[in-house]
Design a protein around this motif. Structure first.
Motif, PDB file in Angstrom:
ATOM      1  N   VAL A 117       0.796  -1.224   0.000  1.00 21.08           N
ATOM      2  CA  VAL A 117       0.000   0.000   0.000  1.00 21.08           C
ATOM      3  C   VAL A 117       0.832   1.280   0.000  1.00 21.08           C
ATOM      4  O   VAL A 117       0.278   2.374  -0.086  1.00 21.08           O
ATOM      5  N   ALA A 118       2.139   1.176   0.079  1.00 17.72           N
ATOM      6  CA  ALA A 118       2.992   2.363   0.221  1.00 17.72           C
ATOM      7  C   ALA A 118       2.814   3.359  -0.919  1.00 17.72           C
ATOM      8  O   ALA A 118       2.861   4.568  -0.710  1.00 17.72           O
ATOM      9  N   SER A 119       2.581   2.889  -2.131  1.00 13.15           N
ATOM     10  CA  SER A 119       2.487   3.789  -3.282  1.00 13.15           C
ATOM     11  C   SER A 119       1.072   4.285  -3.556  1.00 13.15           C
ATOM     12  O   SER A 119       0.871   5.088  -4.452  1.00 13.15           O
ATOM     13  N   LEU A 120       0.090   3.836  -2.791  1.00  9.91           N
ATOM     14  CA  LEU A 120      -1.303   4.220  -3.030  1.00  9.91           C
ATOM     15  C   LEU A 120      -1.632   5.552  -2.358  1.00  9.91           C
ATOM     16  O   LEU A 120      -1.134   5.847  -1.277  1.00  9.91           O
ATOM     17  N   GLU A 121      -2.477   6.329  -3.032  1.00 12.11           N
ATOM     18  CA  GLU A 121      -2.906   7.615  -2.483  1.00 12.11           C
ATOM     19  C   GLU A 121      -4.427   7.711  -2.548  1.00 12.11           C
ATOM     20  O   GLU A 121      -5.058   7.153  -3.446  1.00 12.11           O
ATOM     21  N   GLN A 152      -0.925  -0.302   6.745  1.00 16.50           N
ATOM     22  CA  GLN A 152      -1.006  -1.692   6.306  1.00 16.50           C
ATOM     23  C   GLN A 152      -2.374  -2.075   5.750  1.00 16.50           C
ATOM     24  O   GLN A 152      -2.733  -3.247   5.727  1.00 16.50           O
ATOM     25  N   SER A 153      -3.122  -1.086   5.296  1.00 16.24           N
ATOM     26  CA  SER A 153      -4.434  -1.400   4.721  1.00 16.24           C
ATOM     27  C   SER A 153      -4.903  -0.242   3.854  1.00 16.24           C
ATOM     28  O   SER A 153      -4.375   0.863   3.940  1.00 16.24           O
ATOM     29  N   PHE A 154      -5.895  -0.538   3.046  1.00 15.71           N
ATOM     30  CA  PHE A 154      -6.564   0.521   2.293  1.00 15.71           C
ATOM     31  C   PHE A 154      -8.044   0.168   2.158  1.00 15.71           C
ATOM     32  O   PHE A 154      -8.426  -0.995   2.201  1.00 15.71           O
ATOM     33  N   THR A 155      -8.850   1.212   2.022  1.00 15.86           N
ATOM     34  CA  THR A 155     -10.294   1.056   1.889  1.00 15.86           C
ATOM     35  C   THR A 155     -10.731   1.751   0.614  1.00 15.86           C
ATOM     36  O   THR A 155     -10.254   2.845   0.296  1.00 15.86           O
ATOM     37  N   VAL A 156     -11.629   1.089  -0.120  1.00 16.15           N
ATOM     38  CA  VAL A 156     -12.151   1.650  -1.366  1.00 16.15           C
ATOM     39  C   VAL A 156     -13.671   1.643  -1.344  1.00 16.15           C
ATOM     40  O   VAL A 156     -14.285   0.830  -0.654  1.00 16.15           O
ATOM     41  N   ASN A 157     -14.242   2.556  -2.103  1.00 11.37           N
ATOM     42  CA  ASN A 157     -15.671   2.529  -2.417  1.00 11.37           C
ATOM     43  C   ASN A 157     -15.788   2.155  -3.877  1.00 11.37           C
ATOM     44  O   ASN A 157     -15.056   2.691  -4.721  1.00 11.37           O
ATOM     45  N   PHE A 158     -16.713   1.238  -4.182  1.00 16.20           N
ATOM     46  CA  PHE A 158     -16.897   0.816  -5.559  1.00 16.20           C
ATOM     47  C   PHE A 158     -17.487   1.955  -6.384  1.00 16.20           C
ATOM     48  O   PHE A 158     -18.318   2.721  -5.899  1.00 16.20           O
ATOM     49  N   CYS A 159     -17.070   2.034  -7.631  1.00 18.51           N
ATOM     50  CA  CYS A 159     -17.707   2.951  -8.569  1.00 18.51           C
ATOM     51  C   CYS A 159     -19.135   2.448  -8.763  1.00 18.51           C
ATOM     52  O   CYS A 159     -19.409   1.257  -8.589  1.00 18.51           O
ATOM     53  N   PRO A 160     -20.070   3.347  -9.107  1.00 16.32           N
ATOM     54  CA  PRO A 160     -21.477   2.925  -9.213  1.00 16.32           C
ATOM     55  C   PRO A 160     -21.655   1.688 -10.105  1.00 16.32           C
ATOM     56  O   PRO A 160     -21.054   1.578 -11.163  1.00 16.32           O
ATOM     57  N   LEU A 161     -22.489   0.774  -9.588  1.00 13.72           N
ATOM     58  CA  LEU A 161     -22.791  -0.472 -10.295  1.00 13.72           C
ATOM     59  C   LEU A 161     -24.208  -0.398 -10.840  1.00 13.72           C
ATOM     60  O   LEU A 161     -25.057   0.301 -10.288  1.00 13.72           O
ATOM     61  N   GLU A 162     -24.470  -1.158 -11.903  1.00  7.61           N
ATOM     62  CA  GLU A 162     -25.833  -1.258 -12.413  1.00  7.61           C
ATOM     63  C   GLU A 162     -26.718  -1.840 -11.316  1.00  7.61           C
ATOM     64  O   GLU A 162     -26.256  -2.624 -10.485  1.00  7.61           O
TER      65      GLU A 162
END
Length: 187
Positions: A117-121, A152-162
């Motif tokens: 995760v070090a390179s994620l923003e 040591q972790s990351f959280t995402v929200n999904f892009c809108p789904l059908e």
């Protein structure tokens, strides 16, 4: 980095599991055609996973009903055997990504990944390939936006789904959550 808990960032019902997952950074969302193909493949995968976990009720007193259930059960047993053999063959021939602890919700997920995760923003777009059942080596492919990055972790929200895909995902998450509660009660 933010100090919010990943659980507070994931809305609704979630479950935890140790699953194969990988991700790649995107510069832009895939084309509408590619997203459409992802959604169809994801819907098919979720339908198959939900069907695999359903049990057939064997209630009824009439001989015809019982006889029909017996025939159906024999056919289902043969299909289960065939599916098991094909799945074993597919699993042996595929190389699944590394497994991580995942908190999976209907609108996002959190991944525990020590050194990845070090390179994620924050606000970065990701294409996530998550294998909800390692014995059935087909991934859910979801585009998501990073909302939190920790050491040591990351959280995402999904892009809108059908809507139809979101309904299937909601149902899958609910069943997994319910299963986790049932297993915890047995302990």
């Amino acid at each position: 980095m933010h100090s919010k808990s990943h659980n507070s960032l994931l809305d609704g019902i979630t479950f935890n599991d140790y699953l194969p997952i990988d991700w790649e950074v995107l510069t832009a969302l895939p084309s509408e055609g590619e997203q459409y193909r992802y959604h169809r493949a994801n819907e098919e995968l979720l339908q198959n996973l939900l069907l695999r976990n359903e049990t057939v009720s064997q209630e009824g007193d009439e001989a015809e009903v019982v006889n029909g259930h017996e025939q159906f059960n024999r056919l289902e047993a043969r299909l289960d055997l065939l599916l098991s053999l094909v799945t074993e063959m597919m699993t042996n021939n595929s190389h699944l990504p590394m497994q991580h602890v995942v908190t999976f919700g209907a609108y996002g997920l959190c991944v525990q990944a020590e050194d990845d995760v070090a390179s994620l923003e924050n606000d970065t777009l990701l294409k996530i390939r998550l294998y909800p059942d390692p014995n059935f080596p087909r991934p859910l492919i979801l585009c998501a936006r990073l909302v939190d990055v920790q050491a040591q972790s990351f959280t995402v929200n999904f892009c809108p789904l059908e809507e139809s895909l979101q309904d299937q995902l909601d149902k899958y998450i609910f069943r997994q959550h319910r299963r986790a509660i049932a297993l915890a009660r047995k302990k």
